[in-house]
Design a protein around this motif. Structure first.
Motif, PDB file in Angstrom:
ATOM      1  N   LEU A  45      -2.786 -43.542  33.192  1.00 24.56           N
ATOM      2  CA  LEU A  45      -2.159 -44.186  32.044  1.00 24.56           C
ATOM      3  C   LEU A  45      -1.290 -43.159  31.330  1.00 24.56           C
ATOM      4  O   LEU A  45      -1.787 -42.168  30.792  1.00 24.56           O
ATOM      5  CB  LEU A  45      -3.237 -44.730  31.103  1.00 24.56           C
ATOM      6  N   GLN A  46       0.020 -43.379  31.344  1.00 27.46           N
ATOM      7  CA  GLN A  46       0.959 -42.426  30.776  1.00 27.46           C
ATOM      8  C   GLN A  46       1.282 -42.772  29.319  1.00 27.46           C
ATOM      9  O   GLN A  46       1.269 -43.931  28.927  1.00 27.46           O
ATOM     10  CB  GLN A  46       2.259 -42.416  31.585  1.00 27.46           C
ATOM     11  N   THR A  47       1.582 -41.744  28.543  1.00 30.21           N
ATOM     12  CA  THR A  47       2.015 -41.934  27.165  1.00 30.21           C
ATOM     13  C   THR A  47       3.527 -42.095  27.123  1.00 30.21           C
ATOM     14  O   THR A  47       4.260 -41.322  27.748  1.00 30.21           O
ATOM     15  CB  THR A  47       1.618 -40.724  26.300  1.00 30.21           C
ATOM     16  N   THR A  48       4.007 -43.103  26.409  1.00 29.22           N
ATOM     17  CA  THR A  48       5.440 -43.284  26.216  1.00 29.22           C
ATOM     18  C   THR A  48       5.757 -43.129  24.734  1.00 29.22           C
ATOM     19  O   THR A  48       4.960 -43.506  23.874  1.00 29.22           O
ATOM     20  CB  THR A  48       5.908 -44.680  26.688  1.00 29.22           C
ATOM     21  N   VAL A  49       6.934 -42.577  24.457  1.00 29.09           N
ATOM     22  CA  VAL A  49       7.344 -42.333  23.073  1.00 29.09           C
ATOM     23  C   VAL A  49       8.751 -42.871  22.871  1.00 29.09           C
ATOM     24  O   VAL A  49       9.651 -42.578  23.665  1.00 29.09           O
ATOM     25  CB  VAL A  49       7.314 -40.825  22.729  1.00 29.09           C
ATOM     26  N   GLN A  50       8.931 -43.652  21.828  1.00 28.28           N
ATOM     27  CA  GLN A  50      10.238 -44.230  21.524  1.00 28.28           C
ATOM     28  C   GLN A  50      10.594 -43.997  20.062  1.00 28.28           C
ATOM     29  O   GLN A  50       9.710 -43.932  19.206  1.00 28.28           O
ATOM     30  CB  GLN A  50      10.232 -45.739  21.778  1.00 28.28           C
ATOM     31  N   PRO A  51      11.895 -43.889  19.769  1.00 24.16           N
ATOM     32  CA  PRO A  51      12.297 -43.786  18.364  1.00 24.16           C
ATOM     33  C   PRO A  51      12.120 -45.128  17.669  1.00 24.16           C
ATOM     34  O   PRO A  51      12.315 -46.184  18.279  1.00 24.16           O
ATOM     35  CB  PRO A  51      13.775 -43.385  18.446  1.00 24.16           C
ATOM     36  N   GLU A  52      11.718 -45.091  16.430  1.00 23.93           N
ATOM     37  CA  GLU A  52      11.557 -46.308  15.649  1.00 23.93           C
ATOM     38  C   GLU A  52      12.611 -46.330  14.541  1.00 23.93           C
ATOM     39  O   GLU A  52      12.581 -45.485  13.645  1.00 23.93           O
ATOM     40  CB  GLU A  52      10.167 -46.384  15.022  1.00 23.93           C
ATOM     41  N   PRO A  53      13.540 -47.271  14.588  1.00 23.18           N
ATOM     42  CA  PRO A  53      14.518 -47.371  13.507  1.00 23.18           C
ATOM     43  C   PRO A  53      13.815 -47.776  12.215  1.00 23.18           C
ATOM     44  O   PRO A  53      13.018 -48.724  12.214  1.00 23.18           O
ATOM     45  CB  PRO A  53      15.491 -48.454  13.985  1.00 23.18           C
ATOM     46  N   ALA A  54      14.052 -47.041  11.155  1.00 19.05           N
ATOM     47  CA  ALA A  54      13.400 -47.336   9.879  1.00 19.05           C
ATOM     48  C   ALA A  54      14.438 -47.374   8.767  1.00 19.05           C
ATOM     49  O   ALA A  54      15.399 -46.606   8.768  1.00 19.05           O
ATOM     50  CB  ALA A  54      12.345 -46.269   9.574  1.00 19.05           C
ATOM     51  N   ARG A  55      14.239 -48.289   7.832  1.00 16.74           N
ATOM     52  CA  ARG A  55      15.147 -48.391   6.693  1.00 16.74           C
ATOM     53  C   ARG A  55      14.664 -47.574   5.502  1.00 16.74           C
ATOM     54  O   ARG A  55      15.447 -47.269   4.597  1.00 16.74           O
ATOM     55  CB  ARG A  55      15.299 -49.855   6.288  1.00 16.74           C
ATOM     56  N   SER A  56      13.396 -47.220   5.507  1.00 15.92           N
ATOM     57  CA  SER A  56      12.841 -46.384   4.443  1.00 15.92           C
ATOM     58  C   SER A  56      11.728 -45.541   5.037  1.00 15.92           C
ATOM     59  O   SER A  56      11.229 -45.814   6.130  1.00 15.92           O
ATOM     60  CB  SER A  56      12.319 -47.246   3.292  1.00 15.92           C
ATOM     61  N   ILE A  57      11.312 -44.514   4.312  1.00 11.68           N
ATOM     62  CA  ILE A  57      10.307 -43.604   4.838  1.00 11.68           C
ATOM     63  C   ILE A  57       9.081 -43.498   3.938  1.00 11.68           C
ATOM     64  O   ILE A  57       7.979 -43.263   4.399  1.00 11.68           O
ATOM     65  CB  ILE A  57      10.912 -42.198   5.085  1.00 11.68           C
ATOM     66  N   ILE A  58       9.251 -43.708   2.638  1.00 13.44           N
ATOM     67  CA  ILE A  58       8.127 -43.613   1.707  1.00 13.44           C
ATOM     68  C   ILE A  58       7.462 -44.982   1.569  1.00 13.44           C
ATOM     69  O   ILE A  58       8.126 -45.978   1.272  1.00 13.44           O
ATOM     70  CB  ILE A  58       8.576 -43.112   0.321  1.00 13.44           C
ATOM     71  N   THR A  59       6.168 -45.030   1.798  1.00 13.39           N
ATOM     72  CA  THR A  59       5.387 -46.250   1.639  1.00 13.39           C
ATOM     73  C   THR A  59       4.652 -46.203   0.305  1.00 13.39           C
ATOM     74  O   THR A  59       4.104 -45.165  -0.074  1.00 13.39           O
ATOM     75  CB  THR A  59       4.361 -46.391   2.777  1.00 13.39           C
ATOM     76  N   HIS A  60       4.637 -47.334  -0.391  1.00 18.12           N
ATOM     77  CA  HIS A  60       3.981 -47.401  -1.699  1.00 18.12           C
ATOM     78  C   HIS A  60       2.751 -48.299  -1.616  1.00 18.12           C
ATOM     79  O   HIS A  60       2.726 -49.283  -0.877  1.00 18.12           O
ATOM     80  CB  HIS A  60       4.953 -47.945  -2.753  1.00 18.12           C
ATOM     81  N   ASN A  61       1.716 -47.943  -2.367  1.00 20.84           N
ATOM     82  CA  ASN A  61       0.524 -48.789  -2.413  1.00 20.84           C
ATOM     83  C   ASN A  61      -0.031 -48.807  -3.830  1.00 20.84           C
ATOM     84  O   ASN A  61       0.227 -47.899  -4.623  1.00 20.84           O
ATOM     85  CB  ASN A  61      -0.540 -48.297  -1.422  1.00 20.84           C
ATOM     86  N   LYS A  62      -0.789 -49.858  -4.131  1.00 20.06           N
ATOM     87  CA  LYS A  62      -1.417 -49.999  -5.446  1.00 20.06           C
ATOM     88  C   LYS A  62      -2.929 -50.165  -5.311  1.00 20.06           C
ATOM     89  O   LYS A  62      -3.579 -50.739  -6.178  1.00 20.06           O
ATOM     90  CB  LYS A  62      -0.820 -51.197  -6.182  1.00 20.06           C
ATOM     91  N   SER A  63      -3.482 -49.651  -4.223  1.00 15.99           N
ATOM     92  CA  SER A  63      -4.919 -49.783  -3.992  1.00 15.99           C
ATOM     93  C   SER A  63      -5.693 -48.946  -5.011  1.00 15.99           C
ATOM     94  O   SER A  63      -5.453 -47.741  -5.135  1.00 15.99           O
ATOM     95  CB  SER A  63      -5.271 -49.318  -2.577  1.00 15.99           C
ATOM     96  N   PRO A  64      -6.628 -49.539  -5.728  1.00 16.04           N
ATOM     97  CA  PRO A  64      -7.361 -48.808  -6.758  1.00 16.04           C
ATOM     98  C   PRO A  64      -8.339 -47.771  -6.223  1.00 16.04           C
ATOM     99  O   PRO A  64      -8.786 -46.904  -6.975  1.00 16.04           O
ATOM    100  CB  PRO A  64      -8.102 -49.927  -7.509  1.00 16.04           C
ATOM    101  N   ASP A  65      -8.683 -47.830  -4.928  1.00 16.89           N
ATOM    102  CA  ASP A  65      -9.627 -46.857  -4.386  1.00 16.89           C
ATOM    103  C   ASP A  65      -8.964 -45.816  -3.487  1.00 16.89           C
ATOM    104  O   ASP A  65      -9.631 -45.123  -2.725  1.00 16.89           O
ATOM    105  CB  ASP A  65     -10.762 -47.559  -3.636  1.00 16.89           C
ATOM    106  N   ILE A  66      -7.636 -45.714  -3.591  1.00 18.74           N
ATOM    107  CA  ILE A  66      -6.896 -44.678  -2.872  1.00 18.74           C
ATOM    108  C   ILE A  66      -6.249 -43.757  -3.903  1.00 18.74           C
ATOM    109  O   ILE A  66      -5.555 -44.233  -4.801  1.00 18.74           O
ATOM    110  CB  ILE A  66      -5.821 -45.286  -1.953  1.00 18.74           C
ATOM    111  N   PRO A  67      -6.465 -42.449  -3.805  1.00 16.94           N
ATOM    112  CA  PRO A  67      -6.025 -41.526  -4.859  1.00 16.94           C
ATOM    113  C   PRO A  67      -4.546 -41.129  -4.792  1.00 16.94           C
ATOM    114  O   PRO A  67      -4.176 -40.064  -5.264  1.00 16.94           O
ATOM    115  CB  PRO A  67      -6.922 -40.310  -4.621  1.00 16.94           C
ATOM    116  N   PHE A  68      -3.701 -41.949  -4.211  1.00 15.28           N
ATOM    117  CA  PHE A  68      -2.269 -41.672  -4.185  1.00 15.28           C
ATOM    118  C   PHE A  68      -1.531 -42.996  -4.098  1.00 15.28           C
ATOM    119  O   PHE A  68      -2.063 -43.997  -3.615  1.00 15.28           O
ATOM    120  CB  PHE A  68      -1.897 -40.767  -3.004  1.00 15.28           C
TER     121      PHE A  68
END
Length: 364
Positions: A45-68
């Motif tokens: 089983l070989q590993t394959t790697v592809q570029p992922e086009p992304a429109r943004s890089i920073i992800t935001h969350n509002k989870s109360p039990d995550i310290p960031f």
């Protein structure tokens, strides 16, 4: 759930099978065609790697039990192959399996550095610590070639932007040259995840991760370079790894860790089936005991997604685990309630390109 296609143990891989994701429109199951095809040896089983086009890089969350509230994930999928990884179900959004696909079909964010520069340059951006690697490991093996994590750190270093890194890879030692100067101004905090001190268990539980000894060495290297480092005992797996809690904390403290945290095993969506399959394959004599203990801590269910409960569990055994953790932290001098305070006052706001252009124009 239908039988996965060609279930078999693959050396160096965590998942036993490759079941369809929950969003796929079709299902398949292995059937003996009478020619012995199910008994044939599976190809590598070989590993394959592809570029992922992304429109943004920073992800935001509002989870109360995550310290960031801000994070960056340089990669989608993870070759480490940890069977317990809560990010596995996210591969379903790509019509890929959370099983073997998750650890063999990988994607990297080729424009991560450029996107980060653009987002940090926005007029409405407000500096808040960013966590790198909240979903998949930023130092998984393909980072050696693609260096996406390194490029992100370089941008944050130029911007004097505070950040944290979570990893279970000793490859973080490569970037000490960038991290050490930032640590002097309280701009960086690192966390090393240590699940077990057993090499035998690690080989099947998290097959392509660094050895426990290598992780402890990385903690020592970071600490000696003046970089604040903590240890995450994550996940704590009832019956399999919970007995190691004190030993892991002691070893990390001796290596130079300043703080500690832990997270109880979480099994969202397809992960509960993948983990159950792994248990039957690698720990069949302990499987029933693992499930029994986990159900006691999850209100009788395989998983409890409720905020405030999902990280620690509930019930007598969960309370005992919390007490053991607190006592061990006190014994070995590890902080476990105080959060690292990043310095947000040094952030270089605005467009760096504009600033450079204006300096050049002033010379004309």
């Amino acid at each position: 759930m239908p039988s996965p296609i060609r279930p078999a143990v693959r050396n160096g891989r965590g998942a036993v099978s490759n079941p369809a994701g929950r969003f796929e429109s079709s299902r398949a199951e292995a059937v003996d065609d009478g020619w012995g095809s199910l008994d044939e040896e599976l190809p590598p089983l070989q590993t394959t790697v592809q570029p992922e086009p992304a429109r943004s890089i920073i992800t935001h969350n509002k989870s109360p039990d995550i310290p960031f509230d801000q994070s960056i994930n340089p990669y989608r999928g993870c070759e480490h192959g940890c069977i317990y990884c809560y990010a596995r179900p996210s591969h379903g959004f790509l019509n890929l399996s959370p099983g073997l696909d998750f650890e063999t079909k990988l994607f990297y964010k080729a424009d991560a550095a450029r996107l980060l520069e653009e987002e940090l340059s926005a007029r409405n951006y407000r500096c808040s610590p960013i966590t790198i690697g909240a979903n998949t490991d930023p130092y998984q093996p393909i980072e050696r070639e693609y260096r996406v994590t390194r490029s992100i750190i370089e941008v944050l270093a130029r911007r004097r932007h505070p950040f944290s890194i979570i990893t279970k890879s000793a490859m973080i030692e490569r970037d000490i040259d960038l991290l050490a100067p930032l640590a002097k101004d309280n701009l960086v905090y690192t966390l090393m995840s240590v699940t077990t001190l057993s090499n035998d268990l690690k080989r099947t539980l998290e097959p392509r991760t660094a050895s426990p000894a290598a992780r402890l060495r990385a903690i020592r290297s970071l600490s000696e370079a003046g970089i604040p480092v903590g240890v995450m005992v994550a996940p704590v797996i009832p019956v399999l790894t919970d007995s190691e809690l004190e030993k892991i904390l002691e070893a990390a403290a001796v290596a130079g860790a300043r703080s500690a945290g832990y997270v109880l095993l979480r099994l969202p969506y397809e992960l509960k089936d993948l983990f159950g399959e792994w248990l039957e394959q690698h720990e069949p004599l302990k499987a029933k005991h693992v499930w029994s203990r986990l159900h006691d801590m999850r209100g009788g269910r395989d998983n409890d997604p409720r905020w405030g409960h999902r990280q620690r569990g509930e019930g007598q055994y969960a309370d005992l685990l919390a007490q053991r953790f607190a006592a061990a932290c006190a014994r070995y001098g590890l902080k476990h309630r105080e959060r690292f305070v990043h310095n947000t006052q040094l952030f270089v706001a605005g467009s760096t390109a504009t600033a450079e252009d204006s300096r050049q124009l002033s010379l004309l």
